[in-house]
Design a protein around this motif. Structure first.
Motif, PDB file in Angstrom:
ATOM      1  N   SER A   1      39.497   0.180  74.134  1.00 22.47           N
ATOM      2  CA  SER A   1      39.878  -1.068  73.469  1.00 22.47           C
ATOM      3  C   SER A   1      40.139  -0.885  71.983  1.00 22.47           C
ATOM      4  O   SER A   1      40.609  -1.814  71.316  1.00 22.47           O
ATOM      5  CB  SER A   1      38.768  -2.111  73.646  1.00 22.47           C
ATOM      6  N   GLY A   2      39.827   0.291  71.424  1.00 19.71           N
ATOM      7  CA  GLY A   2      40.049   0.542  70.010  1.00 19.71           C
ATOM      8  C   GLY A   2      38.887   0.158  69.121  1.00 19.71           C
ATOM      9  O   GLY A   2      38.959   0.311  67.901  1.00 19.71           O
ATOM     10  N   LEU A   3      37.806  -0.324  69.716  1.00 23.68           N
ATOM     11  CA  LEU A   3      36.629  -0.667  68.927  1.00 23.68           C
ATOM     12  C   LEU A   3      36.017   0.580  68.297  1.00 23.68           C
ATOM     13  O   LEU A   3      35.498   0.550  67.187  1.00 23.68           O
ATOM     14  CB  LEU A   3      35.602  -1.371  69.824  1.00 23.68           C
ATOM     15  N   LEU A   4      36.097   1.714  69.023  1.00 21.22           N
ATOM     16  CA  LEU A   4      35.586   2.992  68.535  1.00 21.22           C
ATOM     17  C   LEU A   4      36.693   4.037  68.566  1.00 21.22           C
ATOM     18  O   LEU A   4      37.566   3.994  69.430  1.00 21.22           O
ATOM     19  CB  LEU A   4      34.417   3.473  69.407  1.00 21.22           C
ATOM     20  N   THR A   5      36.632   4.982  67.655  1.00 27.09           N
ATOM     21  CA  THR A   5      37.549   6.114  67.689  1.00 27.09           C
ATOM     22  C   THR A   5      37.031   7.141  68.695  1.00 27.09           C
ATOM     23  O   THR A   5      35.819   7.229  68.936  1.00 27.09           O
ATOM     24  CB  THR A   5      37.650   6.774  66.313  1.00 27.09           C
ATOM     25  N   PRO A   6      37.904   7.950  69.293  1.00 27.61           N
ATOM     26  CA  PRO A   6      37.444   8.945  70.265  1.00 27.61           C
ATOM     27  C   PRO A   6      36.396   9.900  69.706  1.00 27.61           C
ATOM     28  O   PRO A   6      35.422  10.240  70.385  1.00 27.61           O
ATOM     29  CB  PRO A   6      38.729   9.680  70.649  1.00 27.61           C
ATOM     30  N   GLN A   7      36.560  10.326  68.454  1.00 28.98           N
ATOM     31  CA  GLN A   7      35.636  11.304  67.889  1.00 28.98           C
ATOM     32  C   GLN A   7      34.219  10.762  67.757  1.00 28.98           C
ATOM     33  O   GLN A   7      33.248  11.516  67.790  1.00 28.98           O
ATOM     34  CB  GLN A   7      36.138  11.770  66.520  1.00 28.98           C
ATOM     35  N   SER A   8      34.089   9.437  67.636  1.00 27.15           N
ATOM     36  CA  SER A   8      32.764   8.870  67.393  1.00 27.15           C
ATOM     37  C   SER A   8      31.820   9.033  68.575  1.00 27.15           C
ATOM     38  O   SER A   8      30.604   9.008  68.398  1.00 27.15           O
ATOM     39  CB  SER A   8      32.876   7.379  67.024  1.00 27.15           C
ATOM     40  N   ILE A   9      32.348   9.210  69.792  1.00 25.07           N
ATOM     41  CA  ILE A   9      31.465   9.373  70.949  1.00 25.07           C
ATOM     42  C   ILE A   9      31.586  10.769  71.568  1.00 25.07           C
ATOM     43  O   ILE A   9      31.075  11.011  72.657  1.00 25.07           O
ATOM     44  CB  ILE A   9      31.712   8.291  72.017  1.00 25.07           C
TER      45      ILE A   9
ATOM     46  N   VAL B   1      29.578   5.565  64.986  1.00 23.32           N
ATOM     47  CA  VAL B   1      29.694   4.375  65.821  1.00 23.32           C
ATOM     48  C   VAL B   1      29.389   3.123  65.005  1.00 23.32           C
ATOM     49  O   VAL B   1      30.110   2.114  65.089  1.00 23.32           O
ATOM     50  CB  VAL B   1      28.762   4.490  67.042  1.00 23.32           C
ATOM     51  N   LEU B   2      28.335   3.169  64.214  1.00 23.77           N
ATOM     52  CA  LEU B   2      27.966   2.007  63.406  1.00 23.77           C
ATOM     53  C   LEU B   2      29.059   1.661  62.404  1.00 23.77           C
ATOM     54  O   LEU B   2      29.395   0.483  62.203  1.00 23.77           O
ATOM     55  CB  LEU B   2      26.641   2.287  62.690  1.00 23.77           C
ATOM     56  N   VAL B   3      29.652   2.681  61.782  1.00 23.56           N
ATOM     57  CA  VAL B   3      30.754   2.441  60.842  1.00 23.56           C
ATOM     58  C   VAL B   3      31.956   1.846  61.563  1.00 23.56           C
ATOM     59  O   VAL B   3      32.602   0.904  61.069  1.00 23.56           O
ATOM     60  CB  VAL B   3      31.140   3.751  60.116  1.00 23.56           C
ATOM     61  N   ASN B   4      32.283   2.363  62.740  1.00 24.40           N
ATOM     62  CA  ASN B   4      33.400   1.822  63.524  1.00 24.40           C
ATOM     63  C   ASN B   4      33.188   0.356  63.862  1.00 24.40           C
ATOM     64  O   ASN B   4      34.103  -0.476  63.722  1.00 24.40           O
ATOM     65  CB  ASN B   4      33.572   2.617  64.810  1.00 24.40           C
ATOM     66  N   TRP B   5      31.990   0.029  64.331  1.00 23.30           N
ATOM     67  CA  TRP B   5      31.686  -1.370  64.656  1.00 23.30           C
ATOM     68  C   TRP B   5      31.833  -2.265  63.430  1.00 23.30           C
ATOM     69  O   TRP B   5      32.403  -3.364  63.512  1.00 23.30           O
ATOM     70  CB  TRP B   5      30.265  -1.481  65.215  1.00 23.30           C
ATOM     71  N   THR B   6      31.331  -1.788  62.306  1.00 24.96           N
ATOM     72  CA  THR B   6      31.378  -2.584  61.072  1.00 24.96           C
ATOM     73  C   THR B   6      32.815  -2.788  60.612  1.00 24.96           C
ATOM     74  O   THR B   6      33.218  -3.902  60.241  1.00 24.96           O
ATOM     75  CB  THR B   6      30.559  -1.897  59.968  1.00 24.96           C
ATOM     76  N   LEU B   7      33.614  -1.715  60.626  1.00 26.30           N
ATOM     77  CA  LEU B   7      35.016  -1.829  60.216  1.00 26.30           C
ATOM     78  C   LEU B   7      35.788  -2.773  61.121  1.00 26.30           C
ATOM     79  O   LEU B   7      36.591  -3.588  60.658  1.00 26.30           O
ATOM     80  CB  LEU B   7      35.675  -0.446  60.223  1.00 26.30           C
ATOM     81  N   HIS B   8      35.550  -2.656  62.435  1.00 26.30           N
ATOM     82  CA  HIS B   8      36.280  -3.517  63.362  1.00 26.30           C
ATOM     83  C   HIS B   8      35.899  -4.981  63.150  1.00 26.30           C
ATOM     84  O   HIS B   8      36.747  -5.879  63.228  1.00 26.30           O
ATOM     85  CB  HIS B   8      35.990  -3.105  64.802  1.00 26.30           C
ATOM     86  N   ALA B   9      34.613  -5.232  62.883  1.00 28.92           N
ATOM     87  CA  ALA B   9      34.167  -6.601  62.679  1.00 28.92           C
ATOM     88  C   ALA B   9      34.739  -7.211  61.400  1.00 28.92           C
ATOM     89  O   ALA B   9      34.969  -8.424  61.327  1.00 28.92           O
ATOM     90  CB  ALA B   9      32.635  -6.648  62.634  1.00 28.92           C
ATOM     91  N   THR B  10      35.002  -6.371  60.409  1.00 23.44           N
ATOM     92  CA  THR B  10      35.467  -6.885  59.115  1.00 23.44           C
ATOM     93  C   THR B  10      36.975  -6.817  58.922  1.00 23.44           C
ATOM     94  O   THR B  10      37.549  -7.655  58.218  1.00 23.44           O
ATOM     95  CB  THR B  10      34.785  -6.119  57.961  1.00 23.44           C
ATOM     96  N   THR B  11      37.623  -5.827  59.543  1.00 22.64           N
ATOM     97  CA  THR B  11      39.064  -5.650  59.307  1.00 22.64           C
ATOM     98  C   THR B  11      39.926  -5.851  60.544  1.00 22.64           C
ATOM     99  O   THR B  11      41.141  -5.965  60.439  1.00 22.64           O
ATOM    100  CB  THR B  11      39.355  -4.246  58.748  1.00 22.64           C
ATOM    101  N   GLY B  12      39.332  -5.848  61.740  1.00 25.99           N
ATOM    102  CA  GLY B  12      40.117  -5.994  62.954  1.00 25.99           C
ATOM    103  C   GLY B  12      40.805  -4.700  63.360  1.00 25.99           C
ATOM    104  O   GLY B  12      40.470  -3.619  62.874  1.00 25.99           O
ATOM    105  N   ASP B  13      41.799  -4.810  64.243  1.00 25.73           N
ATOM    106  CA  ASP B  13      42.487  -3.652  64.802  1.00 25.73           C
ATOM    107  C   ASP B  13      43.961  -3.721  64.437  1.00 25.73           C
ATOM    108  O   ASP B  13      44.507  -4.807  64.230  1.00 25.73           O
ATOM    109  CB  ASP B  13      42.335  -3.673  66.333  1.00 25.73           C
TER     110      ASP B  13
END
Length: 438
Positions: free
Chosen positions: A53-61, A399-411
């Protein structure tokens, strides 16, 4: 005196956890540690829908094996056959070259593949979400359908491209449908010629209930939440036939679509079929100590193994979950060390800590230690659980940074295109046809 060679197949939860503990419990002069895997990373599978869904980047997991394992020798390639009599493992490299590796102790932690049923068109046209490449491809595919729907002049083609079908009402299917539905709804608002109301999402499952593993009450809450978003859920229904442009369901309906995501269960790695050992529903039968009867020096854990569930009396086997795989990896490491030192092996025992299902949009259902939660509190528990379960601080931070960025800036809803031209079929992505058959 030669070192005892411990060979581990599979870089999933169980295999990497086992080696991580063996590195700490065995001295370098006691054993040589080797890991066979096609990828040089450990994949945190439960968060794959969030990559799609783009919430996380592949490298993060994708956790680097070299970050977690400091003295284990990594062998890139696929383990395609085991000969317990001569204690040899056949490995095929990416180039196609094969070689045999001798072992003294072998741990089969090869995981699972998507379970394919004998349904016309599934192997040719269905998409999966079992690997990192599949998740990345699925995201590109979904966004490309929106792109194509926005420019076509054919109303029938537009309807096909805007209809998405997910088969499988377990964790993977439910979370994938929930995550991608949110993706398409948000993305469609960026397309001047698309109306989000034209999107059509369907979740199909043969079971009479959604998420039966999490309990009736929470399953019903998840069902209601998804239907409120507009996802049509068809239970006690399966796929009769799939073509490139439509899916026929067993309830008589035909749904024109260019996208069907198949998540209807998993099957143990085909590697288990190369051993002359007993299987239970396709998984290697083991003793409570995770050793394989009739195969000296061989242990099996995770999705590939039918380990007796002593917490439930031992009459059933542990389910193929990340929670059990991770803990079996630790437990089998202790037993492998005990084998080398001639001390007693201990049976595996773990009481399930609960289940979490993240449906996105601040909603989840979870049952930590038997306590039923839904809504935002459940999502806090679900994401907290994932952060805790990720194996390294680096992975947790990403993962935490990805979640935070998505919540604040969207996709930005971009299609990377790096999988374009690669066959997207399930067998090709998961290399099911490469295992030794005789």
């Amino acid at each position: 005196m030669p070192l005892t060679r411990i060979l581990v197949v599979g870089a999933g939860f169980a295999g990497v956890e086992c080696l991580h503990h063996l590195e700490r419990s065995l001295r370098p002069e006691e054993a040589e540690l080797m890991l066979v895997s096609p990828e040089d990373y450990q994949l945190y599978l439960p968060l794959l829908p969030q990559v799609a869904s783009g919430l996380l980047t592949p490298q993060s997991i994708a956790v680097s094996l070299r970050r977690r394992l400091r003295r284990t020798r990594y062998i890139p390639g696929m383990a395609t056959g085991v000969d317990p009599g001569s204690k040899k493992l056949t490995v095929r490299a990416a180039s196609g070259a094969q070689r045999d590796l001798h072992y003294d102790v072998l741990l089969i932690a090869a995981g699972s593949t998507t379970r394919l049923l004998d349904i016309p068109g599934i192997e040719e046209h269905a998409l999966g979400i079992k690997t990192l490449a599949q998740a990345a491809y699925l995201r590109d595919h979904v966004i490309s359908q929106l792109d194509a729907a926005a420019v076509t002049q054919d109303p029938a083609e537009r309807a096909e491209r805007l209809r998405f079908v997910v088969v499988g009402g377990g964790y993977a299917g439910t979370e994938t449908a929930a995550a991608l539905q949110l993706l398409t709804e948000a993305a469609a608002r960026r397309f001047p010629r698309l109306n989000p109301a034209d999107l059509s999402w369907h979740l199909v499952d043969i079971a009479p209930r959604l998420l039966p593993e999490i309990g009736e009450r929470l399953g019903d809450k998840a069902l209601a939440a998804l239907r409120k978003r507009g996802i049509e859920i068809s239970l006690e229904t399966s796929v009769k036939r799939l073509t490139a442009r439509a899916v026929e369901l067993t309830d008589g309906r035909t749904l024109p679509t260019r996208t069907l995501v198949w998540t209807a269960g998993v099957a143990a790695s085909p590697l288990v079929n190369t051993l002359d050992a007993d299987l239970l529903k396709g998984r290697l039968v083991t003793t409570p100590t995770m050793s394989v009867p009739g195969a000296p020096g061989v242990f099996a854990v995770g999705d590939a193994a039918a380990v007796p569930d002593l917490a439930k009396g031992g009459d059933s086997v542990t389910p193929p979950t990340a929670q059990h795989s991770q803990r079996q990896g630790k437990a089998v490491a202790r037993n492998i060390a005990a084998t080398l030192r001639g001390t007693p092996l201990k049976p595996y025992y773990h009481r399930d800590l609960g289940l979490v299902v993240d449906l996105g949009d601040t909603y989840a259902v979870s049952r930590p230690v038997g306590i039923e939660l839904s809504g935002f509190p459940a999502q806090v528990v679900a994401r907290g659980y994932h952060l805790f379960a990720l194996p390294t601080l680096t992975a947790r931070s990403r993962v935490l940074v990805n979640w935070t960025l998505h919540a604040t800036t969207g996709d930005d809803f971009v299609s990377t295109g790096f999988q374009r031209g690669r066959p997207a079929t399930l067998p090709r992505f998961e290399h099911i046809d490469q295992y030794r058959t005789g």
